[in-house]
Design a protein around this motif. Structure first.
Motif, short mmCIF file in Angstrom:
data_model
loop_
_atom_site.label_atom_id
_atom_site.label_comp_id
_atom_site.label_asym_id
_atom_site.label_seq_id
_atom_site.Cartn_x
_atom_site.Cartn_y
_atom_site.Cartn_z
N ARG A 136 0.92 -2.82 16.19
CA ARG A 136 1.88 -2.11 15.36
C ARG A 136 2.82 -1.33 16.28
N GLY A 153 -6.40 -5.19 8.56
CA GLY A 153 -5.17 -4.79 7.90
C GLY A 153 -5.02 -5.44 6.53
N ARG A 154 -5.37 -6.73 6.43
CA ARG A 154 -5.28 -7.42 5.14
C ARG A 154 -6.28 -6.84 4.14
N ASP A 194 -4.92 -3.66 2.87
CA ASP A 194 -3.84 -3.92 1.92
C ASP A 194 -4.39 -4.30 0.54
N GLU A 195 -5.59 -4.90 0.51
CA GLU A 195 -6.21 -5.28 -0.76
C GLU A 195 -6.95 -4.12 -1.41
N GLY A 219 -7.77 1.53 0.65
CA GLY A 219 -6.55 1.02 1.26
C GLY A 219 -6.23 1.58 2.63
N GLU A 220 -7.20 2.26 3.26
CA GLU A 220 -6.96 2.85 4.58
C GLU A 220 -8.01 2.41 5.59
N HIS A 252 -5.11 4.48 10.00
CA HIS A 252 -4.24 5.32 9.17
C HIS A 252 -4.62 6.80 9.31
N SER A 266 -2.27 5.65 2.95
CA SER A 266 -2.12 5.33 1.54
C SER A 266 -2.28 6.59 0.70
#
Length: 523
Positions: free
Chosen positions: A3, A195-196, A199-200, A41-42, A219, A10
Protein backbone atom coordinates in the motif's frame (compact mmCIF):
# COMPACT_ATOMS: atom_id res chain seq x y z
CA UNK A 1 0.38 -5.87 0.33
CA UNK A 2 2.30 -2.86 -0.98
CA UNK A 3 0.00 0.00 0.00
CA UNK A 4 1.27 3.49 -0.83
CA UNK A 5 -0.92 5.16 1.79
CA UNK A 6 -1.90 3.95 5.28
CA UNK A 7 -5.02 1.75 5.11
CA UNK A 8 -8.22 3.58 5.98
CA UNK A 9 -9.94 2.37 9.14
CA UNK A 10 -13.52 1.19 8.84
CA UNK A 11 -16.55 2.46 10.72
CA UNK A 12 -17.58 -1.11 11.44
CA UNK A 13 -19.01 -2.19 14.79
CA UNK A 14 -16.88 -3.81 17.48
CA UNK A 15 -16.71 -7.51 16.66
CA UNK A 16 -14.80 -8.21 19.89
CA UNK A 17 -13.94 -6.13 22.92
CA UNK A 18 -11.49 -7.45 25.53
CA UNK A 19 -11.33 -5.29 28.66
CA UNK A 20 -8.89 -5.40 31.58
CA UNK A 21 -7.92 -9.02 30.80
CA UNK A 22 -5.47 -10.73 33.17
CA UNK A 23 -3.86 -14.17 33.04
CA UNK A 24 -1.35 -15.86 35.36
CA UNK A 25 0.74 -19.01 34.94
CA UNK A 26 1.77 -19.70 38.51
CA UNK A 27 3.82 -16.69 39.59
CA UNK A 28 4.31 -15.48 36.00
CA UNK A 29 1.96 -12.68 34.94
CA UNK A 30 1.19 -13.06 31.22
CA UNK A 31 -1.59 -10.45 31.01
CA UNK A 32 -2.12 -7.63 33.46
CA UNK A 33 -5.15 -5.58 32.46
CA UNK A 34 -4.86 -5.80 28.64
CA UNK A 35 -7.44 -4.13 26.40
CA UNK A 36 -8.15 -4.88 22.73
CA UNK A 37 -11.03 -3.95 20.42
CA UNK A 38 -11.41 -5.59 17.00
CA UNK A 39 -13.77 -4.08 14.42
CA UNK A 40 -15.48 -5.71 11.47
CA UNK A 41 -13.70 -4.95 8.20
CA UNK A 42 -10.34 -4.09 9.77
CA UNK A 43 -6.88 -5.63 10.06
CA UNK A 44 -5.77 -4.92 13.62
CA UNK A 45 -2.09 -5.58 14.33
CA UNK A 46 -1.08 -6.75 17.82
CA UNK A 47 2.60 -6.18 18.60
CA UNK A 48 4.96 -6.18 21.58
CA UNK A 49 8.15 -7.60 23.02
CA UNK A 50 8.60 -11.30 23.67
CA UNK A 51 6.58 -12.21 26.73
CA UNK A 52 4.38 -9.13 26.37
CA UNK A 53 1.27 -11.34 26.17
CA UNK A 54 0.35 -11.21 22.46
CA UNK A 55 -0.15 -14.93 21.87
CA UNK A 56 -1.83 -15.36 25.26
CA UNK A 57 -4.34 -12.61 24.44
CA UNK A 58 -5.05 -14.25 21.08
CA UNK A 59 -5.59 -17.61 22.77
CA UNK A 60 -7.92 -16.02 25.33
CA UNK A 61 -10.06 -14.60 22.53
CA UNK A 62 -9.98 -17.98 20.75
CA UNK A 63 -11.27 -19.75 23.87
CA UNK A 64 -8.05 -21.74 24.33
CA UNK A 65 -7.10 -19.98 27.59
CA UNK A 66 -9.49 -18.95 30.34
CA UNK A 67 -8.68 -15.47 31.67
CA UNK A 68 -8.22 -14.93 35.41
CA UNK A 69 -9.82 -11.50 35.23
CA UNK A 70 -11.47 -9.02 32.91
CA UNK A 71 -14.24 -9.46 30.35
CA UNK A 72 -14.79 -10.38 26.70
CA UNK A 73 -17.74 -9.13 24.66
CA UNK A 74 -18.57 -10.36 21.16
CA UNK A 75 -20.87 -8.04 19.21
CA UNK A 76 -21.99 -6.56 22.52
CA UNK A 77 -22.68 -9.88 24.30
CA UNK A 78 -20.48 -11.23 27.09
CA UNK A 79 -18.49 -14.34 26.18
CA UNK A 80 -16.75 -16.79 28.50
CA UNK A 81 -16.76 -20.06 26.56
CA UNK A 82 -14.09 -22.52 25.46
CA UNK A 83 -12.72 -23.30 21.98
CA UNK A 84 -15.90 -25.01 20.78
CA UNK A 85 -18.03 -22.04 21.80
CA UNK A 86 -15.52 -19.64 20.25
CA UNK A 87 -15.71 -21.50 16.96
CA UNK A 88 -19.48 -21.37 17.16
CA UNK A 89 -19.20 -17.60 17.53
CA UNK A 90 -17.17 -17.43 14.32
CA UNK A 91 -13.67 -17.10 15.83
CA UNK A 92 -10.83 -18.91 14.04
CA UNK A 93 -7.15 -19.00 15.06
CA UNK A 94 -4.26 -19.74 12.67
CA UNK A 95 -1.39 -20.79 14.92
CA UNK A 96 2.25 -19.82 14.38
CA UNK A 97 3.15 -23.49 13.83
CA UNK A 98 0.99 -25.24 11.26
CA UNK A 99 -1.57 -27.74 12.56
CA UNK A 100 -1.92 -29.74 9.34
CA UNK A 101 -1.64 -33.54 9.10
CA UNK A 102 1.34 -34.03 6.73
CA UNK A 103 0.10 -37.25 5.07
CA UNK A 104 -3.41 -35.89 4.49
CA UNK A 105 -4.29 -33.95 1.36
CA UNK A 106 -5.27 -30.32 1.51
CA UNK A 107 -8.96 -31.22 1.23
CA UNK A 108 -8.69 -33.89 3.94
CA UNK A 109 -7.10 -31.38 6.31
CA UNK A 110 -9.79 -28.80 5.62
CA UNK A 111 -12.55 -31.39 6.05
CA UNK A 112 -11.05 -32.62 9.31
CA UNK A 113 -11.40 -29.17 10.88
CA UNK A 114 -14.80 -28.12 9.54
CA UNK A 115 -17.99 -28.99 11.42
CA UNK A 116 -19.94 -28.39 8.21
CA UNK A 117 -18.08 -31.14 6.30
CA UNK A 118 -19.88 -34.06 7.97
CA UNK A 119 -23.36 -35.46 8.31
CA UNK A 120 -24.84 -36.04 11.75
CA UNK A 121 -23.87 -39.68 11.32
CA UNK A 122 -20.23 -38.74 10.87
CA UNK A 123 -20.03 -39.35 7.13
CA UNK A 124 -18.43 -36.92 4.64
CA UNK A 125 -21.00 -34.43 3.39
CA UNK A 126 -21.61 -34.43 -0.36
CA UNK A 127 -20.84 -31.12 -2.01
CA UNK A 128 -18.27 -29.97 0.55
CA UNK A 129 -15.48 -30.01 -2.03
CA UNK A 130 -17.46 -27.62 -4.23
CA UNK A 131 -17.84 -25.27 -1.25
CA UNK A 132 -14.07 -25.37 -0.63
CA UNK A 133 -13.32 -24.67 -4.29
CA UNK A 134 -15.81 -21.79 -4.34
CA UNK A 135 -14.33 -20.23 -1.19
CA UNK A 136 -10.77 -20.57 -2.57
CA UNK A 137 -11.85 -18.97 -5.87
CA UNK A 138 -13.58 -16.07 -4.09
CA UNK A 139 -10.34 -15.25 -2.25
CA UNK A 140 -8.05 -16.02 -5.22
CA UNK A 141 -6.37 -18.73 -3.14
CA UNK A 142 -4.50 -21.18 -5.37
CA UNK A 143 -4.65 -24.39 -3.31
CA UNK A 144 -3.97 -27.94 -4.66
CA UNK A 145 -6.61 -29.92 -2.77
CA UNK A 146 -5.54 -33.44 -3.77
CA UNK A 147 -1.84 -33.44 -2.94
CA UNK A 148 -0.48 -34.54 0.46
CA UNK A 149 0.43 -31.49 2.53
CA UNK A 150 3.95 -32.82 3.13
CA UNK A 151 4.69 -32.37 -0.61
CA UNK A 152 3.71 -28.68 -0.62
CA UNK A 153 5.88 -25.66 0.03
CA UNK A 154 5.28 -23.54 3.09
CA UNK A 155 3.42 -20.76 1.27
CA UNK A 156 0.81 -23.21 -0.03
CA UNK A 157 0.47 -24.75 3.45
CA UNK A 158 -0.17 -21.29 4.84
CA UNK A 159 -2.98 -20.79 2.32
CA UNK A 160 -4.51 -24.13 3.32
CA UNK A 161 -4.41 -23.05 6.98
CA UNK A 162 -6.24 -19.83 6.12
CA UNK A 163 -8.79 -21.63 3.93
CA UNK A 164 -9.32 -24.23 6.66
CA UNK A 165 -10.04 -21.48 9.18
CA UNK A 166 -12.57 -19.81 6.87
CA UNK A 167 -14.73 -22.76 5.81
CA UNK A 168 -17.14 -22.36 8.71
CA UNK A 169 -18.67 -18.92 9.14
CA UNK A 170 -15.76 -16.78 10.39
CA UNK A 171 -16.34 -13.32 11.80
CA UNK A 172 -12.97 -12.98 13.57
CA UNK A 173 -9.70 -14.37 12.20
CA UNK A 174 -6.60 -14.41 14.46
CA UNK A 175 -3.21 -15.06 12.83
CA UNK A 176 -0.13 -15.62 15.01
CA UNK A 177 3.13 -14.72 13.20
CA UNK A 178 1.83 -15.87 9.78
CA UNK A 179 4.76 -14.43 7.77
CA UNK A 180 7.61 -15.94 9.81
CA UNK A 181 8.56 -18.54 7.17
CA UNK A 182 7.36 -16.86 3.95
CA UNK A 183 9.32 -15.37 1.07
CA UNK A 184 8.60 -11.69 0.23
CA UNK A 185 6.29 -12.63 -2.65
CA UNK A 186 4.34 -15.02 -0.39
CA UNK A 187 3.96 -12.28 2.25
CA UNK A 188 2.49 -9.95 -0.39
CA UNK A 189 0.10 -12.68 -1.51
CA UNK A 190 -1.06 -13.40 2.04
CA UNK A 191 -1.66 -9.71 2.75
CA UNK A 192 -3.74 -9.44 -0.43
CA UNK A 193 -5.95 -12.26 0.88
CA UNK A 194 -6.27 -10.56 4.27
CA UNK A 195 -7.23 -7.33 2.53
CA UNK A 196 -10.03 -9.10 0.64
CA UNK A 197 -11.27 -10.71 3.86
CA UNK A 198 -11.36 -7.33 5.58
CA UNK A 199 -13.24 -5.87 2.62
CA UNK A 200 -15.85 -8.62 3.12
CA UNK A 201 -16.31 -7.58 6.76
CA UNK A 202 -14.06 -10.00 8.63
CA UNK A 203 -12.32 -8.66 11.74
CA UNK A 204 -8.65 -9.71 11.56
CA UNK A 205 -6.15 -9.75 14.42
CA UNK A 206 -2.60 -9.97 13.06
CA UNK A 207 0.02 -10.87 15.69
CA UNK A 208 3.40 -9.95 14.25
CA UNK A 209 6.91 -8.62 14.92
CA UNK A 210 8.01 -7.00 11.65
CA UNK A 211 7.11 -3.34 11.91
CA UNK A 212 7.47 -2.73 8.16
CA UNK A 213 4.81 -5.38 7.48
CA UNK A 214 2.54 -4.10 10.24
CA UNK A 215 2.69 -0.54 8.95
CA UNK A 216 1.96 -1.66 5.36
CA UNK A 217 -1.17 -3.71 5.99
CA UNK A 218 -2.95 -2.76 9.24
CA UNK A 219 -5.81 -0.33 9.85
CA UNK A 220 -5.26 -0.14 13.63
CA UNK A 221 -2.40 -1.19 15.90
CA UNK A 222 -2.27 -2.17 19.57
CA UNK A 223 1.02 -2.48 21.47
CA UNK A 224 1.34 -4.70 24.55
CA UNK A 225 4.11 -4.19 27.11
CA UNK A 226 4.43 -6.34 30.24
CA UNK A 227 0.94 -7.73 29.72
CA UNK A 228 -0.71 -4.29 29.51
CA UNK A 229 -1.92 -2.21 26.59
CA UNK A 230 0.78 0.44 26.16
CA UNK A 231 -0.56 2.09 23.00
CA UNK A 232 -3.50 1.70 20.64
CA UNK A 233 -4.47 3.81 17.68
CA UNK A 234 -5.08 4.17 13.97
CA UNK A 235 -2.37 3.25 11.49
CA UNK A 236 -2.09 6.87 10.33
CA UNK A 237 -1.16 7.85 13.91
CA UNK A 238 1.67 5.31 14.07
CA UNK A 239 5.29 5.52 13.00
CA UNK A 240 8.08 3.02 13.57
CA UNK A 241 9.48 5.27 16.30
CA UNK A 242 6.10 5.53 18.06
CA UNK A 243 5.64 1.75 18.05
CA UNK A 244 9.17 0.93 19.19
CA UNK A 245 8.96 3.42 22.03
CA UNK A 246 5.62 1.95 23.12
CA UNK A 247 7.08 -1.57 22.98
CA UNK A 248 10.38 -0.83 24.70
CA UNK A 249 9.84 2.35 26.65
CA UNK A 250 12.51 4.00 24.47
CA UNK A 251 13.07 4.40 20.75
CA UNK A 252 15.40 1.88 19.09
CA UNK A 253 16.00 1.21 15.41
CA UNK A 254 14.66 -1.89 13.74
CA UNK A 255 17.86 -2.58 11.80
CA UNK A 256 20.83 -4.22 13.50
CA UNK A 257 23.84 -2.27 14.64
CA UNK A 258 26.76 -3.38 12.50
CA UNK A 259 30.21 -4.22 13.76
CA UNK A 260 33.07 -3.43 11.40
CA UNK A 261 35.12 -6.42 10.31
CA UNK A 262 38.58 -5.92 8.95
CA UNK A 263 40.63 -8.18 6.73
CA UNK A 264 39.73 -11.28 4.76
CA UNK A 265 38.14 -14.37 6.34
CA UNK A 266 40.57 -16.88 7.84
CA UNK A 267 41.07 -20.56 7.20
CA UNK A 268 38.35 -23.08 6.44
CA UNK A 269 36.60 -24.38 9.57
CA UNK A 270 33.96 -26.50 7.88
CA UNK A 271 33.61 -28.15 4.48
CA UNK A 272 30.92 -30.18 2.72
CA UNK A 273 31.71 -31.94 -0.55
CA UNK A 274 29.07 -33.59 -2.74
CA UNK A 275 26.77 -34.15 0.22
CA UNK A 276 23.57 -36.06 -0.40
CA UNK A 277 20.94 -36.92 2.20
CA UNK A 278 17.59 -38.67 1.96
CA UNK A 279 15.99 -41.34 -0.19
CA UNK A 280 16.92 -41.26 -3.90
CA UNK A 281 13.31 -40.58 -4.93
CA UNK A 282 12.86 -37.83 -2.29
CA UNK A 283 16.29 -36.31 -1.59
CA UNK A 284 16.70 -33.70 1.14
CA UNK A 285 20.15 -32.55 -0.01
CA UNK A 286 21.56 -32.92 -3.53
CA UNK A 287 25.32 -32.63 -4.23
CA UNK A 288 25.85 -29.85 -1.72
CA UNK A 289 29.29 -28.19 -1.73
CA UNK A 290 29.99 -25.59 0.95
CA UNK A 291 33.04 -24.08 2.66
CA UNK A 292 32.86 -21.92 5.78
CA UNK A 293 35.81 -19.78 6.84
CA UNK A 294 36.73 -18.35 10.18
CA UNK A 295 35.34 -14.86 10.72
CA UNK A 296 32.63 -14.90 8.01
CA UNK A 297 28.85 -15.24 8.06
CA UNK A 298 27.53 -17.46 5.29
CA UNK A 299 23.81 -16.84 4.81
CA UNK A 300 21.57 -19.65 3.55
CA UNK A 301 18.24 -18.25 2.35
CA UNK A 302 15.25 -20.32 1.35
CA UNK A 303 11.59 -21.08 1.94
CA UNK A 304 11.06 -23.53 4.79
CA UNK A 305 10.91 -27.15 3.69
CA UNK A 306 13.64 -26.98 1.02
CA UNK A 307 16.32 -28.85 2.96
CA UNK A 308 17.30 -26.34 5.64
CA UNK A 309 16.64 -28.82 8.43
CA UNK A 310 18.81 -31.46 6.73
CA UNK A 311 21.65 -29.02 5.99
CA UNK A 312 21.72 -27.81 9.59
CA UNK A 313 21.73 -31.39 10.90
CA UNK A 314 24.73 -32.28 8.77
CA UNK A 315 26.65 -29.10 9.68
CA UNK A 316 25.89 -29.59 13.38
CA UNK A 317 27.15 -33.19 13.21
CA UNK A 318 23.73 -34.56 14.18
CA UNK A 319 23.30 -36.50 10.95
CA UNK A 320 25.88 -38.10 8.65
CA UNK A 321 25.48 -37.64 4.89
CA UNK A 322 24.37 -40.62 2.80
CA UNK A 323 26.97 -39.67 0.20
CA UNK A 324 29.80 -37.15 0.00
CA UNK A 325 31.91 -35.90 2.89
CA UNK A 326 31.51 -33.51 5.84
CA UNK A 327 34.66 -32.18 7.54
CA UNK A 328 33.61 -30.39 10.74
CA UNK A 329 35.38 -29.04 13.85
CA UNK A 330 34.72 -30.48 17.28
CA UNK A 331 34.04 -27.06 18.87
CA UNK A 332 30.75 -25.98 17.39
CA UNK A 333 27.49 -24.45 18.55
CA UNK A 334 24.04 -25.13 17.16
CA UNK A 335 20.89 -23.03 17.46
CA UNK A 336 18.22 -25.46 16.19
CA UNK A 337 15.01 -24.37 14.51
CA UNK A 338 12.79 -26.28 16.93
CA UNK A 339 13.83 -25.04 20.36
CA UNK A 340 11.30 -27.24 22.19
CA UNK A 341 12.37 -30.56 20.66
CA UNK A 342 16.07 -30.04 19.96
CA UNK A 343 17.26 -27.03 21.93
CA UNK A 344 15.71 -27.11 25.38
CA UNK A 345 13.97 -29.59 27.67
CA UNK A 346 10.83 -27.69 28.79
CA UNK A 347 10.51 -29.49 32.14
CA UNK A 348 14.17 -28.77 33.07
CA UNK A 349 15.14 -25.57 34.84
CA UNK A 350 17.08 -22.91 32.96
CA UNK A 351 20.21 -23.91 34.88
CA UNK A 352 19.76 -27.56 33.89
CA UNK A 353 19.25 -26.59 30.26
CA UNK A 354 22.48 -24.59 30.29
CA UNK A 355 24.24 -27.57 31.91
CA UNK A 356 23.26 -29.73 28.93
CA UNK A 357 25.55 -27.64 26.73
CA UNK A 358 28.33 -26.96 29.26
CA UNK A 359 28.67 -30.59 30.35
CA UNK A 360 32.23 -31.76 29.75
CA UNK A 361 33.60 -28.22 29.51
CA UNK A 362 35.67 -26.27 32.05
CA UNK A 363 32.70 -24.14 33.16
CA UNK A 364 30.75 -27.22 34.32
CA UNK A 365 33.33 -28.72 36.64
CA UNK A 366 35.02 -32.09 36.24
CA UNK A 367 33.89 -34.96 34.05
CA UNK A 368 32.56 -36.77 37.12
CA UNK A 369 31.12 -33.88 39.12
CA UNK A 370 29.01 -30.95 37.91
CA UNK A 371 29.69 -27.68 39.70
CA UNK A 372 26.10 -26.48 39.96
CA UNK A 373 27.14 -23.22 41.60
CA UNK A 374 29.27 -22.27 38.61
CA UNK A 375 26.60 -23.42 36.16
CA UNK A 376 23.96 -21.38 37.98
CA UNK A 377 26.22 -18.31 37.89
CA UNK A 378 26.79 -18.82 34.17
CA UNK A 379 23.02 -19.14 33.65
CA UNK A 380 22.44 -15.87 35.50
CA UNK A 381 24.99 -14.18 33.23
CA UNK A 382 23.23 -15.47 30.11
CA UNK A 383 19.84 -14.38 31.45
CA UNK A 384 21.14 -10.88 32.13
CA UNK A 385 23.04 -10.65 28.84
CA UNK A 386 19.99 -11.44 26.69
CA UNK A 387 17.41 -9.93 29.08
CA UNK A 388 15.50 -13.17 29.41
CA UNK A 389 12.22 -12.57 31.23
CA UNK A 390 12.03 -15.18 33.96
CA UNK A 391 11.52 -15.53 37.70
CA UNK A 392 15.05 -16.92 38.01
CA UNK A 393 17.54 -19.56 36.85
CA UNK A 394 15.62 -22.34 38.62
CA UNK A 395 12.39 -21.65 36.71
CA UNK A 396 11.36 -24.43 34.29
CA UNK A 397 11.97 -23.54 30.65
CA UNK A 398 8.28 -24.28 29.98
CA UNK A 399 7.31 -21.16 31.98
CA UNK A 400 9.08 -18.88 29.50
CA UNK A 401 7.41 -17.44 26.42
CA UNK A 402 8.64 -18.83 23.11
CA UNK A 403 10.71 -15.71 22.48
CA UNK A 404 12.41 -15.88 25.87
CA UNK A 405 13.17 -19.57 25.36
CA UNK A 406 14.82 -18.60 22.07
CA UNK A 407 16.87 -15.89 23.78
CA UNK A 408 18.22 -18.34 26.37
CA UNK A 409 19.05 -20.95 23.74
CA UNK A 410 20.79 -18.40 21.53
CA UNK A 411 22.85 -17.00 24.39
CA UNK A 412 23.93 -20.51 25.44
CA UNK A 413 25.07 -21.55 21.95
CA UNK A 414 26.80 -18.25 21.15
CA UNK A 415 28.86 -18.67 24.30
CA UNK A 416 30.23 -22.08 23.28
CA UNK A 417 30.80 -21.68 19.53
CA UNK A 418 34.58 -22.09 19.24
CA UNK A 419 35.14 -22.83 15.56
CA UNK A 420 31.70 -23.09 13.95
CA UNK A 421 28.22 -21.81 14.77
CA UNK A 422 25.19 -23.17 12.93
CA UNK A 423 22.25 -20.82 13.50
CA UNK A 424 18.80 -21.81 12.24
CA UNK A 425 16.45 -18.80 12.25
CA UNK A 426 18.03 -17.52 15.49
CA UNK A 427 15.67 -14.53 15.77
CA UNK A 428 12.42 -16.22 14.78
CA UNK A 429 9.76 -15.11 17.23
CA UNK A 430 11.96 -12.40 18.79
CA UNK A 431 10.87 -8.81 19.22
CA UNK A 432 12.72 -5.87 17.67
CA UNK A 433 15.05 -5.27 20.61
CA UNK A 434 15.91 -8.94 21.17
CA UNK A 435 16.50 -9.58 17.46
CA UNK A 436 18.78 -6.57 17.31
CA UNK A 437 20.73 -7.86 20.31
CA UNK A 438 21.20 -11.29 18.68
CA UNK A 439 22.36 -9.67 15.43
CA UNK A 440 24.85 -7.53 17.32
CA UNK A 441 26.19 -10.54 19.20
CA UNK A 442 26.63 -12.52 15.97
CA UNK A 443 28.57 -9.68 14.36
CA UNK A 444 30.68 -9.18 17.47
CA UNK A 445 31.39 -12.92 17.49
CA UNK A 446 32.84 -12.98 13.96
CA UNK A 447 34.72 -9.71 14.55
CA UNK A 448 36.58 -11.08 17.59
CA UNK A 449 40.26 -12.05 17.81
CA UNK A 450 39.63 -15.80 17.26
CA UNK A 451 36.23 -15.90 15.59
CA UNK A 452 34.29 -18.95 14.47
CA UNK A 453 32.70 -19.28 11.08
CA UNK A 454 28.94 -18.79 11.13
CA UNK A 455 26.33 -20.46 8.94
CA UNK A 456 23.11 -18.48 9.20
CA UNK A 457 20.12 -20.46 7.89
CA UNK A 458 17.04 -18.26 7.85
CA UNK A 459 13.74 -17.67 6.07
CA UNK A 460 13.99 -14.00 7.08
CA UNK A 461 15.50 -12.38 4.01
CA UNK A 462 16.19 -9.07 5.77
CA UNK A 463 18.23 -10.95 8.37
CA UNK A 464 20.23 -12.72 5.65
CA UNK A 465 20.93 -9.48 3.78
CA UNK A 466 21.90 -7.57 6.93
CA UNK A 467 24.35 -10.08 8.37
CA UNK A 468 25.84 -12.22 5.61
CA UNK A 469 29.21 -11.84 3.90
CA UNK A 470 28.14 -14.42 1.30
CA UNK A 471 24.61 -15.57 0.43
CA UNK A 472 23.42 -18.84 -1.03
CA UNK A 473 19.87 -20.02 -1.66
CA UNK A 474 18.70 -23.54 -0.84
CA UNK A 475 15.94 -24.76 -3.17
CA UNK A 476 14.79 -28.38 -3.23
CA UNK A 477 18.02 -29.48 -1.59
CA UNK A 478 20.35 -27.68 -4.02
CA UNK A 479 22.51 -24.64 -3.26
CA UNK A 480 22.76 -21.68 -5.64
CA UNK A 481 25.11 -18.73 -5.19
CA UNK A 482 23.81 -15.18 -4.99
CA UNK A 483 26.27 -13.01 -6.88
CA UNK A 484 27.34 -9.50 -5.78
CA UNK A 485 24.88 -7.94 -8.23
CA UNK A 486 22.00 -10.11 -7.03
CA UNK A 487 21.78 -8.94 -3.39
CA UNK A 488 18.26 -7.67 -3.89
CA UNK A 489 15.18 -8.94 -2.00
CA UNK A 490 13.12 -9.49 -5.16
CA UNK A 491 15.93 -11.31 -6.98
CA UNK A 492 16.67 -13.55 -4.01
CA UNK A 493 12.94 -14.03 -3.45
CA UNK A 494 12.62 -15.41 -6.98
CA UNK A 495 15.54 -17.74 -6.32
CA UNK A 496 13.82 -18.94 -3.14
CA UNK A 497 10.60 -19.65 -5.03
CA UNK A 498 11.93 -20.92 -8.37
CA UNK A 499 15.47 -22.14 -7.75
CA UNK A 500 18.57 -21.73 -9.96
CA UNK A 501 16.51 -21.64 -13.17
CA UNK A 502 15.39 -18.13 -12.22
CA UNK A 503 18.85 -16.78 -12.97
CA UNK A 504 21.58 -18.05 -10.59
CA UNK A 505 24.15 -20.79 -11.28
CA UNK A 506 23.32 -24.35 -10.33
CA UNK A 507 26.21 -24.85 -7.98
CA UNK A 508 27.68 -22.54 -5.34
CA UNK A 509 31.09 -21.03 -5.78
CA UNK A 510 33.51 -21.72 -2.98
CA UNK A 511 34.96 -18.76 -1.13
CA UNK A 512 38.23 -17.45 -2.62
CA UNK A 513 41.25 -19.62 -2.14
CA UNK A 514 43.40 -18.67 0.82
CA UNK A 515 46.93 -20.03 1.02
CA UNK A 516 46.62 -20.09 4.82
CA UNK A 517 43.49 -22.26 4.61
CA UNK A 518 43.55 -25.33 6.83
CA UNK A 519 41.32 -28.31 7.24
CA UNK A 520 38.83 -28.05 10.09
CA UNK A 521 39.87 -29.15 13.51
CA UNK A 522 38.78 -32.65 14.22
CA UNK A 523 38.29 -33.60 10.54
Amino acid sequence: MNRQEPPTASDGPAAARLSDVSKWYGSVVALDGADLTLRAGEIHALVGQNGAGKTTLGRVLGGLEKPDGGSIHLRGREFSGGPGEARGEGIALVHQHFSLVPRFTGLENIRLFSSEAWTRGGRPLAGFRRRVEAKAASLDLDVPLDRPVETLDVGVRQRIEVLKALMDQTRILILDEPTAVLAPQEVTRLFQVLGRLADEGTAICLIAHKLSEILSVSHRITVLRDGRTAWSGLRREATREVLVEAMMGSAEGERPATTARTGAPGGVVGRLRGVRLGAPDRPLLVDVDLEVRRGEVVGIAGIAGNGQRALASVLAGIEAPDAGSAHLPTRRGWIPQDRSLEGLIPSFSLTENVALALHGGPEAGSAFHLDWGRIRSRTEELIADMRVRTSGPQAPAATLSGGNQQKLLTARELSRAGDLLVAESPTRGLDVSAAKAVHRRLLELVAGPAPPGVVLISTDLDEILDLSDRILVLHRGKLATVGPGQRDPQVIGRLMLEGPESGAPDRPEDSPEDPTSTDPAGS
